[in-house]
Structure formats: structure tokens, C-alpha cells
Design a protein around this motif. Structure first.
Motif, mmCIF file in Angstrom:
data_model
loop_
_atom_site.group_PDB
_atom_site.id
_atom_site.type_symbol
_atom_site.label_atom_id
_atom_site.label_comp_id
_atom_site.label_asym_id
_atom_site.label_seq_id
_atom_site.Cartn_x
_atom_site.Cartn_y
_atom_site.Cartn_z
ATOM 1 N N ASN A 295 0.841 -1.193 0.000
ATOM 2 C CA ASN A 295 0.000 0.000 0.000
ATOM 3 C C ASN A 295 0.879 1.247 0.000
ATOM 4 N N TYR A 296 0.364 2.322 -0.578
ATOM 5 C CA TYR A 296 1.012 3.624 -0.432
ATOM 6 C C TYR A 296 -0.078 4.659 -0.164
ATOM 7 N N THR A 297 0.099 5.413 0.916
ATOM 8 C CA THR A 297 -0.875 6.448 1.258
ATOM 9 C C THR A 297 -0.453 7.754 0.614
ATOM 10 N N LEU A 298 -1.454 8.537 0.190
ATOM 11 C CA LEU A 298 -1.192 9.774 -0.548
ATOM 12 C C LEU A 298 -1.874 10.971 0.100
ATOM 13 N N GLY A 299 -1.205 12.108 0.045
ATOM 14 C CA GLY A 299 -1.845 13.397 0.255
ATOM 15 C C GLY A 299 -2.243 13.880 -1.123
ATOM 16 N N ARG A 300 -3.534 14.001 -1.389
ATOM 17 C CA ARG A 300 -4.022 14.187 -2.760
ATOM 18 C C ARG A 300 -4.549 15.608 -2.989
ATOM 19 N N LEU A 301 -3.912 16.337 -3.911
ATOM 20 C CA LEU A 301 -4.390 17.643 -4.341
ATOM 21 C C LEU A 301 -5.414 17.446 -5.446
ATOM 22 N N THR A 302 -6.645 17.869 -5.199
ATOM 23 C CA THR A 302 -7.726 17.667 -6.149
ATOM 24 C C THR A 302 -8.026 18.961 -6.916
ATOM 25 N N VAL A 303 -8.915 18.862 -7.900
ATOM 26 C CA VAL A 303 -9.377 20.038 -8.643
ATOM 27 C C VAL A 303 -10.900 20.043 -8.621
ATOM 28 N N GLN A 304 -11.494 21.189 -8.974
ATOM 29 C CA GLN A 304 -12.947 21.314 -8.885
ATOM 30 C C GLN A 304 -13.664 20.463 -9.926
ATOM 31 N N ASN A 305 -13.087 20.343 -11.108
ATOM 32 C CA ASN A 305 -13.737 19.561 -12.163
ATOM 33 C C ASN A 305 -12.736 18.581 -12.752
ATOM 34 N N SER A 306 -12.662 17.407 -12.179
ATOM 35 C CA SER A 306 -11.661 16.425 -12.605
ATOM 36 C C SER A 306 -12.064 15.699 -13.883
ATOM 37 N N LYS A 307 -13.364 15.708 -14.199
ATOM 38 C CA LYS A 307 -13.925 14.976 -15.338
ATOM 39 C C LYS A 307 -13.768 13.457 -15.187
ATOM 40 N N LEU A 308 -13.600 12.996 -13.945
ATOM 41 C CA LEU A 308 -13.549 11.556 -13.708
ATOM 42 C C LEU A 308 -14.889 10.935 -14.106
ATOM 43 N N PRO A 309 -14.866 9.794 -14.792
ATOM 44 C CA PRO A 309 -16.125 9.146 -15.165
ATOM 45 C C PRO A 309 -16.880 8.667 -13.931
ATOM 46 N N GLU A 310 -18.180 8.481 -14.094
ATOM 47 C CA GLU A 310 -19.022 8.056 -12.979
ATOM 48 C C GLU A 310 -18.536 6.724 -12.413
ATOM 49 N N GLY A 311 -18.417 6.680 -11.099
ATOM 50 C CA GLY A 311 -17.960 5.470 -10.428
ATOM 51 C C GLY A 311 -16.489 5.490 -10.073
ATOM 52 N N ASP A 312 -15.712 6.313 -10.777
ATOM 53 C CA ASP A 312 -14.288 6.426 -10.466
ATOM 54 C C ASP A 312 -14.061 7.516 -9.428
ATOM 55 N N THR A 313 -13.046 7.319 -8.624
ATOM 56 C CA THR A 313 -12.678 8.290 -7.595
ATOM 57 C C THR A 313 -11.201 8.614 -7.731
ATOM 58 N N TYR A 314 -10.747 9.593 -6.970
ATOM 59 C CA TYR A 314 -9.315 9.892 -6.982
ATOM 60 C C TYR A 314 -8.501 8.687 -6.524
ATOM 61 N N GLU A 315 -9.048 7.953 -5.589
ATOM 62 C CA GLU A 315 -8.322 6.821 -5.016
ATOM 63 C C GLU A 315 -8.398 5.584 -5.908
ATOM 64 N N ASN A 316 -9.494 5.432 -6.623
ATOM 65 C CA ASN A 316 -9.715 4.238 -7.441
ATOM 66 C C ASN A 316 -10.149 4.667 -8.840
ATOM 67 N N ASN A 317 -9.198 4.764 -9.745
ATOM 68 C CA ASN A 317 -9.506 5.178 -11.112
ATOM 69 C C ASN A 317 -8.565 4.468 -12.078
ATOM 70 N N ALA A 318 -8.665 4.789 -13.346
ATOM 71 C CA ALA A 318 -7.864 4.089 -14.357
ATOM 72 C C ALA A 318 -6.371 4.190 -14.063
ATOM 73 N N TYR A 319 -5.930 5.341 -13.559
ATOM 74 C CA TYR A 319 -4.510 5.535 -13.284
ATOM 75 C C TYR A 319 -4.045 4.685 -12.100
ATOM 76 N N THR A 320 -4.783 4.763 -10.993
ATOM 77 C CA THR A 320 -4.359 4.007 -9.804
ATOM 78 C C THR A 320 -4.519 2.501 -10.031
ATOM 79 N N ARG A 321 -5.525 2.131 -10.837
ATOM 80 C CA ARG A 321 -5.684 0.703 -11.139
ATOM 81 C C ARG A 321 -4.524 0.192 -11.999
ATOM 82 N N TYR A 322 -4.028 1.054 -12.884
ATOM 83 C CA TYR A 322 -2.888 0.630 -13.712
ATOM 84 C C TYR A 322 -1.636 0.451 -12.849
#
Length: 565
Positions: free
Chosen positions: A53-80
């Protein structure tokens, strides 16, 4: 020979034998280390044998355009990253803007840092190093950094990595900051056409202060947006930026036209340090903006509007002039296009009296990724960087190898969705990528030959826009404007030698800055606002300079001078 002598000789021989064996063993052990180190480099992208595991301090943005169901923690990038490295992302905290900075401060004060986090301020990085809270990344960067990742940093001639070096140790992975000069002035071209206004008649991409003033005055008088309450030029109350990426809604481009460089530390021909906000050129630029305010050309509510207020003026059709970097069509002007299908912008630079575009070099670094001291896998930070800034950037088969990630590129999902919200790009990347995009759009190279995935996607965006611009979607419109207008202007001015570059000499923090800088910034901001709105005369600028020096400015200059020596 007596028995004592024999015993002594045997003892000496035994010691020599033991020492010899130890030396051989040490050499074998050192050799083993070299082999192990070589193997580490060869397996820079290798999976961990067990899930970590690696824990992150995550800087977010107001409109990430992440698809429905994806989160900052669990998305295409983190899954890869999970698939590639067997490393699972767990966000210790997520926040945007100043809220994120507060979360970082809380983590530092409590001593409870996530395994990795983004630090935006060099002062905070200094604090982390001074308190021995973060890991030395020198060895893991040397052993795990890909050749391409290292070549990116090398393209800055050390200016980027040096910002994270302390006593010869690399204490963070810096984000790079390519020169994105100049601060461009974006003007509603559809309004210019509607009112038969012609500017930049010689087609050099530059306009004069007088031309800008004429356009703003005409827009205010004719109200081409039919808003009922038009505004000429809206500017943010902080007025200036020491980075072109943050020059949106600022007068930085106006100041540069007068040879002024507010908020920057510069050095004159005699080797003397000076602060760009205190020069006669800055006074002259303030005088022009003051005149605009008096004549109603500048927003009459200047000094009180927020960032969102100014953006609303543009979206509501009250103003058609905005200052900012080449990329603002992608995240600011696109909001205007979403509300008005007819919106078209053109980008210009304000030239000086000699027809030059005065610009300054950005700080070579922008944000830092730090690793908590004691984290068991500090090399993971470098492995992640290899994936995002080498593997993805250079992949020709991303759609096949990582289809989820490829779709993120197509859908323009914000980079904040990646584990590291920084950019690491070669110094020449902006114009290199534009060259690929321009040639791809013109059919000079196959789309597949473009060097980056992003460029290949943008070629598609621009091509679609050009085929049917009247019915184009917002993303295609934005990519066309940012690249074929914003970056195209930079390339044109670069090739034609129009830029007059200035090199700031200091980006750090001195002892007096730590105690006095907040007050000095407040002094500057308040005086500049007062001068513009008429609460102070232009000559009060000289009083400001004297007060600035007395309240710590002169001492800071001495400290910078000593640091540079």
C-alpha cells in the motif's frame, strides 16, 4: 625456536589467513551489491512480489472529469499502478487549493505524514527537510529512474533538480515548469468581426497598448455581448504574477510591455539585486492602468471582485478581454464557449515601443513529490514517475496496452487523477508537441508518429474542429484554440526573434522573508490598488518603495546578494 615463538608465528599466520579471507568475502559482498544494484535498474518497472500500500496526500481540482464510479483513489490511473507494480493507492487526505495546504500543514505539525504527498511551496519543503521528516531520494532516483525521466531533468541543465537538492541530497521529486511565456491577451474575435475592428494589421501577433485600450473602450461602449452592463478590462486585485501559468486575470502582460517585471528578483548590469515591483517601469505601467480606471476602461469594481466574479463577467458576455497563458482555452475560455456557440477568441501579445515581447523565464520547478522518512518502499515514487512521465508519455500502443488510461486522455480527465499532481516535461516539450500537432493536422506525418499520446489525441480534436467548427464540441474548440492559437503564437514569436528574455536570479526564501514577506506583500498589494482607484496618487509609488525598503526589503536584497555570492 622455543614453544612461545612457534605459537606466536602460528597466531600471526592464522590472523593473516583470516584477514585475507575477510577481504575476499568483502569483495564478493561488494560485487554482489553491484550486481543487485544493476538488477534493480533493469527491473525499474517490476512488480512487488507481494501487494503493498502507499498512502497519498491528494491535491484535487474542482472539475476532474472523472467518469461516474471512479474516484481519486480508485480510477484508471491508480488501477494501472496496481496492475503494473502491485501497489494499492490509499488517500490519506484529499483537498483542493488552500484546503490542501492546510491538510499538509496539519500532517507536518502532527508528524503523521502520508507515505507520499505533493508539496507546492518551497518553504514547506525546507521545513520538511529541516525537521528530518522526508526520505533522501538520491539513491533510488539514481537506481530506478528511467533514462528518459533523467533526460527530462537534464534538459533544464540542473535548474529543476537543484531546487530539491539539500547538501548534495535529492530530497524530493520536483515537477518541472517549462517556459510558457508570454501572458497572452485573449480577445473575442467574433466581437471584433461584429464591430469591424481591425488590430494587428501587420500580422506579427503583437498589439500595442493603444490598440488594447481602443478595443476595450469600444467593447464597453458598443456592448457586443448584449449584456446590458459591459466591462472593458477586468483585472484581479493581486494584479501581477511571477509565473505565466498564474498570470490569468493579471496585468503581467501589460507590465512586461513597459519592461516591468513585478514580483521577480532581478540583477542589473552592475550585479545589483532589485525587486521588480519597485522599479520606475512598474510605476509607469500602474499609471496606464490608473488612467484606464479613471476613464471607465478598467472594470469599475476593480479591487473587490473575486476570481469567480471575473470569470462570470466573461461567461455572461460582459467582457471579451482576458489575460492568461496559452492553455486557458482548455479550462477557462471553454466555459464561455459552452454558453455561447459563437464565441471565438484570438490571442495576442502586447509589444513594447520597439516591437518586442518582453518575457521572463519561469522557475524551472513547480511542486514537489516527497516521501515520508521511514517508508519501506521509497523507490515506488520513482517507479510511479517512470510510468506516467515516460511510459505513458512515449507509448505508441497505449490504446491497446492500457485502454482505460487511453480513454482518460481522449475524455480530457484532469491530471489530478494521477497519483502525482505534478508535470514532468522536457524543457522543449511545449514546442516539440506543437510541432507534432501542426504536422499531424496538416497531414505531414501520420498521427501515430506524434511523440506523445496527448498530441495524438489533440490532432484528432483539432482535425474534427476544422472539419465542422460551427458544430464542434467544447473540447475540440478548446484544443484548437490552446494549440493552434495559443502555442502557435509562441512558436511564431520564437522563430521570428520577437521575445526579449529576462532571467530572474532568485526563487528561494531568505531569513527576513520568513518574518517580513507577508507584510511586504500586503503593503505592495494595498498601495497598487490605492494608486489605481485614485485613493493614492501615482507619486505615492515612491513612498511605497521607501517604506518597502525600510520594512525589510533592503535587508532581503542584501541576503539574496549574499546567497548568490
Amino acid at each position: 625456536m622455543n614453544n612461545n615463538s612457534i605459537v606466536k608465528r602460528i597466531t600471526v599466520l592464522m590472523l593473516i589467513s583470516i584477514m585475507s579471507f575477510s577481504l575476499v568475502a568483502c569483495n564478493d559482498k561488494d560485487s554482489s551489491k553491484v550486481k543487485e544494484s544493476t538488477q534493480i535498474v533493469e527491473n525499474a518497472h517490476g512488480k512487488y512480489t507481494e501487494e503493498i500500500n502507499y498512502t497519498l496526500g491528494r491535491l484535487t481540482v474542482q472539475n476532474s472529469k472523472l467518469p461516474e464510479g471512479d474516484t481519486y483513489e480508485n480510477n484508471a490511473y491508480t488501477r494501472y499502478v496496481k496492475e503494473k507494480l502491485n501497489a494499492v493507492c490509499v488517500d490519506a487526505f484529499e483537498a483542493n487549493g488552500e484546503d490542501y495546504d492546510r491538510q499538509v500543514s496539519l500532517a507536518i505539525s502532527s508528524g503523521d505524514l502520508p507515505d507520499m504527498m505533493r508539496v507546492g511551496d518551497k518553504n514547506i519543503l525546507d521545513e520538511l527537510v529541516e525537521n528530518d521528516l522526508i526520505a533522501d531520494l538520491t539513491e533510488v532516483y539514481d537506481n530506478y529512474g528511467s533514462d528518459y525521466l533523467k533526460s527530462i531533468y537534464d534538459s533544464y541543465d540542473g535548474r529543476a533538480l537543484d531546487t530539491a537538492m539539500y547538501d548534495g541530497k535529492l530530497m524530493a521529486l520536483p515537477g518541472t515548469n517549462v517556459d510558457s511565456a508570454p501572458s497572452e491577451v485573449w480577445i473575442r474575435q467574433d466581437w471584433l468581426d461584429k464591430l469591424d475592428i481591425i488590430i494587428d494589421e501587420d500580422g506579427n501577433g503583437c498589439i500595442t497598448i493603444e490598440e488594447l485600450e481602443m478595443v476595450a473602450k469600444t467593447f464597453r461602449e458598443k456592448d457586443p455581448g448584449n449584456s446590458g452592463n459591459p466591462v472593458g478590462i477586468p483585472l484581479a486585485y493581486w494584479l501581477n504574477s511571477n509565473d505565466y501559468g498564474g498570470s490569468n486575470h493579471c496585468m503581467t502582460g501589460i507590465a512586461n510591455a513597459f519592461g516591468a517585471y513585478p514580483k521577480l528578483w532581478l540583477q542589473d548590469e552592475g550585479g545589483n539585486i532589485y525587486y521588480g515591483s519597485t522599479t520606475k517601469e512598474t510605476k509607469e505601467a500602474l499609471g496606464v492602468v490608473k488612467k484606464w480606471y479613471q476613464e471607465g476602461i478598467l472594470d469599475p469594481q476593480f479591487g473587490t471582485r473575486t476570481w469567480d466574479d471575473i470569470t462570470a463577467l466573461l461567461i455572461n458576455g460582459q467582457s471579451g478581454i482576458v489575460f492568461g497563458a496559452w492553455h486557458i482555452p482548455d479550462w477557462l475560455l471553454n466555459n464561455i464557449r459552452a454558453m455561447d456557440d459563437n464565441a471565438v477568441f484570438s490571442a495576442y501579445v502586447i509589444e513594447d515601443e520597439n516591437g518586442k515581447a518582453n518575457v521572463f523565464h519561469n522557475n524551472a520547478s513547480n511542486g514537489f513529490i516527497v516521501v515520508r522518512k521511514g517508508y519501506e518502499y521509497p523507490e515506488l515514487a520513482i517507479k510511479i514517475a517512470n510510468i506516467f512521465y515516460d511510459e505513458f508519455a512515449n507509448s505508441k500502443t497505449l490504446a491497446t496496452d492500457a485502454p482505460e488510461v487511453a480513454k482518460y486522455h481522449v475524455d480530457a480527465v484532469d491530471g489530478a487523477a494521477r497519483p502525482f499532481n505534478i508535470e514532468i516535461n522536457k524543457y522543449t516539450s511545449l514546442l516539440d508537441d506543437y510541432s507534432d500537432i501542426r504536422r499531424g493536422v496538416n497531414g505531414e506525418i501520420p498521427v501515430e508518429e506524434a511523440r506523445t499520446v496527448e498530441s495524438r489525441v489533440i490532432i484528432g480534436n483539432v482535425t474534427k474542429y476544422l472539419k465542422d467548427y460551427e458544430n464542434s464540441n467544447v473540447t475540440d474548440w478548446a484544443k484548437y484554440h490552446s494549440r493552434m492559437k495559443g502555442v502557435a503564437l509562441i512558436e511564431k514569436l520564437t522563430k521570428e526573434g520577437t521575445f526579449n528574455w529576462v532571467n530572474p536570479v532568485f526563487w528561494g526564501t531568505t531569513d527576513t522573508m520568513k518574518t517580513n514577506w507577508a507584510n511586504l506583500e500586503k503593503l505592495e498589494e494595498e498601495m497598487f490598488i490605492k494608486i489605481i482607484i485614485g485613493a493614492a496618487s501615482l507619486d505615492d509609488f515612491d513612498t511605497f518603495v521607501n517604506d518597502w525598503n525600510k520594512q525589510g526589503g533592503a535587508q532581503i536584497i542584501k541576503e539574496i546578494q549574499e546567497t548568490l555570492k
